[in-house]
Write an enzyme that holds these catalytic residues in place. Sequence first.
Site, PDB file in Angstrom:
ATOM      1  N   GLU A   1      55.184  61.056  26.836  1.00 48.16           N
ATOM      2  CA  GLU A   1      53.690  61.496  27.129  1.00 48.16           C
ATOM      3  C   GLU A   1      53.139  62.136  26.001  1.00 48.16           C
ATOM      4  O   GLU A   1      52.372  61.853  25.263  1.00 48.16           O
ATOM      5  CB  GLU A   1      53.854  62.272  28.386  1.00 48.16           C
ATOM      6  CG  GLU A   1      52.464  62.533  29.127  1.00 48.16           C
ATOM      7  CD  GLU A   1      52.528  63.013  30.670  1.00 48.16           C
ATOM      8  OE1 GLU A   1      51.752  63.539  31.239  1.00 48.16           O
ATOM      9  OE2 GLU A   1      53.639  63.154  31.122  1.00 48.16           O
TER      10      GLU A   1
ATOM     11  N   GLU B   1      57.888  72.765  34.001  1.00 48.05           N
ATOM     12  CA  GLU B   1      56.820  71.986  34.425  1.00 48.05           C
ATOM     13  C   GLU B   1      56.599  72.357  35.947  1.00 48.05           C
ATOM     14  O   GLU B   1      55.590  72.647  36.671  1.00 48.05           O
ATOM     15  CB  GLU B   1      56.649  70.380  34.372  1.00 48.05           C
ATOM     16  CG  GLU B   1      55.746  69.591  35.060  1.00 48.05           C
ATOM     17  CD  GLU B   1      55.802  67.895  34.653  1.00 48.05           C
ATOM     18  OE1 GLU B   1      54.715  67.687  34.639  1.00 48.05           O
ATOM     19  OE2 GLU B   1      57.002  67.723  34.124  1.00 48.05           O
TER      20      GLU B   1
END
Length: 874
Positions: free
Chosen positions: A482, A754
């Site tokens: 990502e 996260e």
Amino acid sequence: MMSGFICIISISTFAQKLSVTDLKVEHLKNPMAIETDSPRFSWKISSSVKNTLQSAYEIRVGRDKAAMNAGKDLVWKAAVSSDQSVLIKYEGAALQSKKRYFWQIRVKDNHGNTSAWSEPAFFHMGISPTDWTATWIKVAGKDTTARSPLFRKEFVVNKKLKSAIAYVTAKGLYEARINGQRVSDTYFAPGWTSYKDHLQYQVYDVTTILKSGSNVFGVSLGNGWYKGRIGFGNQHNFYGDTRGLLLQLVMEYTDGTMETIQTDKSWKYAYGPIMASDIYDGEIYDARMEISGWDNIGYQEDNKWNAVGTMEKGSEKLVAMSGPPVKKHELFKALKVFKTPAGETVVDFGQNLVGWVMLKAKGTAGTKITLSHAEVLTKEGNFYTTNLRSAKAQDIYILKENTEQVFEPHFTFQGFRYVKVEGYPGELTTEDLTAVALYSAMETTGKFATSNSLLNQLQHNIQWGQKGNFLDVPTDCPQRDERLGWTGDAQAFANTAAYNMDVAGFFTKWLKDVKADQQPNGSIPHVIPNVLGVNDGASAGWADVATIIPWDMYVAYGDRQLLETQFESMRKWVDYISSVAKNNLWNSGFHFGDWLFYRPNDDNDGRAAVTDKYLIAQTFYAHSTQLLINAAKVLGKQEDVAKYSALLANIKSAFVKEYMTATGRLVSGTQTAYVLALQFDMLPEELRAACANRLVANIRDYGTHLTTGFLGTPYLCHVLTRFGHNDVAYDLLMQESYPSWLYPVKMGATTIWERWDGIKPDGSFQTPDMNSYNHYAYGAIGDWMYRTIAGINSVPEQPGYKAIVIAPKPGGKITNAAAALETPYGPVKSAWTLENGLLKLEVTIPANTNAKVILPDTTKEIGSGTYHFESKTE
């Protein structure tokens, strides 16, 4: 309550000499690529005399350093009565492309003192579009191999050299070398931008590298973000399918003549030892394929090299690099080498970082060593990479003949704490590996520490989350497949980022990409640079980056020009929302909502922390409109102020009608709903206190735990403190059980996660599809820690810390706290201790600013200097 206020001021018996330091142009020290016709100058004033303000300044600019130092042959000089010392525009004769200019400052203060002239600083003008004469070169034929090409050019310096300046860019990534050495200590050039719109070039002073007689320029290219795998769906060649190089070396001789060496058909290329290189997957390096001496004089084999191909100039603009380059920073020695229960050899560096590993090895030619990277180990102690998804994140080295070799990658980076080593010849020791942190070269500006070790580790984790993800663009995560510039993460964290580091240049550069990749209808993509689809945008709290970061950076650095540059983008975004809103309600389109909020076990009582996505959208509609109004006021755009003020009233009225009962209860009774409604002043003033009480009740109902996600978390403690619930804010911050900021700290985190429970209490992991252990969004609490615990606050009406508010609010059983911030004017410090019911506060305020110190029942206006305050507590 505090009473018995005492202010103790010590006056120096003699004053140090007034001086000027830290000269910058466009936020940078001695920048090499200034593109604007009117660069802006900044400086700091140093004086031990209290209450020092600048009353006037003199500036002089010249082409020759010695002449300028003597006040001769100036291209601009000015003497101005002003207290301005930040971002002063050049107003002299037209500046010439490719030329270097020197400048100096001296100032007069309000006490009648005049400084000496500062040490000279310089800035180098970039190259104008019409001055590019080089030709884009590439490999002959199609660029289909994964291998990195090497480009080579010999040239002769046949006169005495005065200066040699190289202008370089590439499609892909490049590493430039002259006479066997790198031309700079920067990496991942030319950086990642919205390549279809603009491509950065870098400028290097290579005067000291060149020799009289023969010289060699050597450049290697990698796929990078341009051609390699990027985004989702195994996407390659997003910006183009061919790597290219553009280089122009301008040499000026002492006799006044000029000579240019540039990329053209005379260059040659071959393939070197980098067999493959990819941002996500890592690098394969075969030392047996090294070409000894290829980038130096004396190499005899280039007659076997290939003639280069050429490329047409693309439609993208070539622009000077405006942000800080990526450089190497901290080095980490391996803490230990151990065998996992699965029998694998793993190295622990003790810190989750972003960069790569330097490896020493010696063995038989053809020996293959594989380094795999991971952030965490399983609860059994085994190497864990499932959360990297499809990213291989592996560096593979193939040894040449039996000699010690040192390897490191060139065109890739990894996010890791642990490295698995396979195929190493002999016994691997901690001396054989060194981890290198790479990130954009932003000066550290903030320091924060308290009496609580867990909070100090949280601050450490926030800083390292920023370092790991501020690698040329503000990425969401640095390890999996990502690593994109997610806008929601960036806007949530921008204020905290500006405390920890000087991010003025970093965000100025990235906001150019926000503006460039904004859709014609005003929609802002989810990620910048945008490597997703044209319709992947316009999500509330993500796309609002277009208004939030320009305003936040203006307040932090006082850069009015940034607002001017971004204003049209800000307005286009608000106008986009208006175009899709119905009856002033933004209740359509895709929204991420309060991303990754805490999801409690609904089996017990059916409650959940789900916040209506359109309620969230309406609050951010109001927020962006308010920030647009703020910017319009600063820029003197009165028609826009009137227009959008009327719109804002309608937005808030629509919110009340759609989402609130008559008593102030919201349709979503979540923490995030109340936080956003209160933070953005969506509610009638007479109902706000009651709504803040509902927020507190919700928090207590969850056992004094937060339930907020990416959008609610940054404002949670701010709202509690603002509405008189500072004790609850501290209770949340100091909470050690999940979900909380300190839970990951207790679980051994060295960066921000996260998810609130990336590792669950039983040691198992959250879903591997989306479970990064280096993701800075929840680190946005750092903003509150600096502002409320330490008490260092900016003042939007006098941005860039021209005015300062020091207002610490102790709590949470913390007995001392200290913070320092290097502002555009100099260092601000606030440090307090609580001893036997006495609050002792030390404050330092930089010259040319003023401050307001706020303690309960007491407000004190002060100028520059160091002060000591004491207040008794009951």
